[in-house]
Design an enzyme around this catalytic site. Structure first.
Site, PDB file in Angstrom:
ATOM      1  N   PRO A   2       0.814  -1.218   0.000  1.00 47.98           N
ATOM      2  CA  PRO A   2       0.000   0.000   0.000  1.00 47.98           C
ATOM      3  C   PRO A   2       0.853   1.276   0.000  1.00 47.98           C
ATOM      4  O   PRO A   2       1.790   1.402   0.773  1.00 47.98           O
ATOM      5  CB  PRO A   2      -0.799  -0.104   1.298  1.00 47.98           C
ATOM      6  CG  PRO A   2      -0.726  -1.541   1.679  1.00 47.98           C
ATOM      7  CD  PRO A   2       0.563  -2.049   1.151  1.00 47.98           C
ATOM      8  N   GLU A   3       0.525   2.157  -0.910  1.00 45.72           N
ATOM      9  CA  GLU A   3       1.157   3.467  -0.971  1.00 45.72           C
ATOM     10  C   GLU A   3       0.058   4.510  -0.857  1.00 45.72           C
ATOM     11  O   GLU A   3      -1.100   4.173  -0.657  1.00 45.72           O
ATOM     12  CB  GLU A   3       1.955   3.607  -2.262  1.00 45.72           C
ATOM     13  CG  GLU A   3       3.128   2.639  -2.317  1.00 45.72           C
ATOM     14  CD  GLU A   3       4.023   2.835  -3.522  1.00 45.72           C
ATOM     15  OE1 GLU A   3       4.131   3.969  -4.022  1.00 45.72           O
ATOM     16  OE2 GLU A   3       4.630   1.847  -3.962  1.00 45.72           O
TER      17      GLU A   3
END
Length: 174
Positions: A2-3
């Protein structure tokens, strides 16, 4: 992994699930190392009874403002997932669940993490954890971004990954 965009999507999904205004009835810590601060037993005791007042994102952190002056910070790291579920035999005791919050409407907020890298903080001062993060990428003008980069002489990718310089950019988007 996840970014910033994925974390923003999680926050929007949690808001759409209408968590704001709900209380935490109980927290079960199923993997004690998931809790960065305070310790597992104090985490459970402090979070019980608190109301979710707001949900936001800062860099790659999910920021839940709670009643009583507390803030819950969640970092998904590589494989973390935060989602709302209706308790059932199928969801109870799932292998990768690390922390489960039972909410006042009967649903559960579940932090699942296959690789066990994700972390949760329950703090009164979120800047103790978030304070060293750089500005949000969308808060920078092109000239401001150029000024940040020109003041440094490192390779571009490691520079973009430095959360102190710009918050939220990860390996994929760098």
């Amino acid at each position: 992994m996840p970014e910033l965009p994925e974390v923003e999507t999680v926050v929007r999904d949690l808001k759409a699930a209408q968590l704001i205004g709900l209380r935490v009835i109980e927290a079960r810590v199923l993997w004690k190392r998931t809790i960065a601060a305070p310790s597992g037993p104090r985490f459970r005791a402090y979070v019980q009874g608190l109301e979710i007042q707001d949900l936001a994102r800062r860099g790659k952190f999910i920021v839940a403002q709670l009643s009583g002056g507390f803030t819950l910070l969640v970092h998904l790291r590589m494989s973390g997932r935060l989602h709302v579920a209706v308790p059932s035999a199928e969801t109870h005791g799932r292998t990768h669940d690390r922390v489960v919050f039972r909410l006042s409407d009967g649903r559960e907020l579940r932090f699942s993490d296959t690789r066990k890298f994700g972390r949760l903080w329950l703090v009164r001062n979120p800047s103790a954890v978030l304070g060293k993060l750089g500005p949000e990428p969308f808060a920078l003008s092109a000239a401001g971004f150029a000024a940040l980069l020109s003041a440094r002489s490192r390779l571009l990718k490691p520079l973009l990954l430095d959360q102190h310089l710009v918050a939220g950019i990860g390996n994929i988007y760098s």
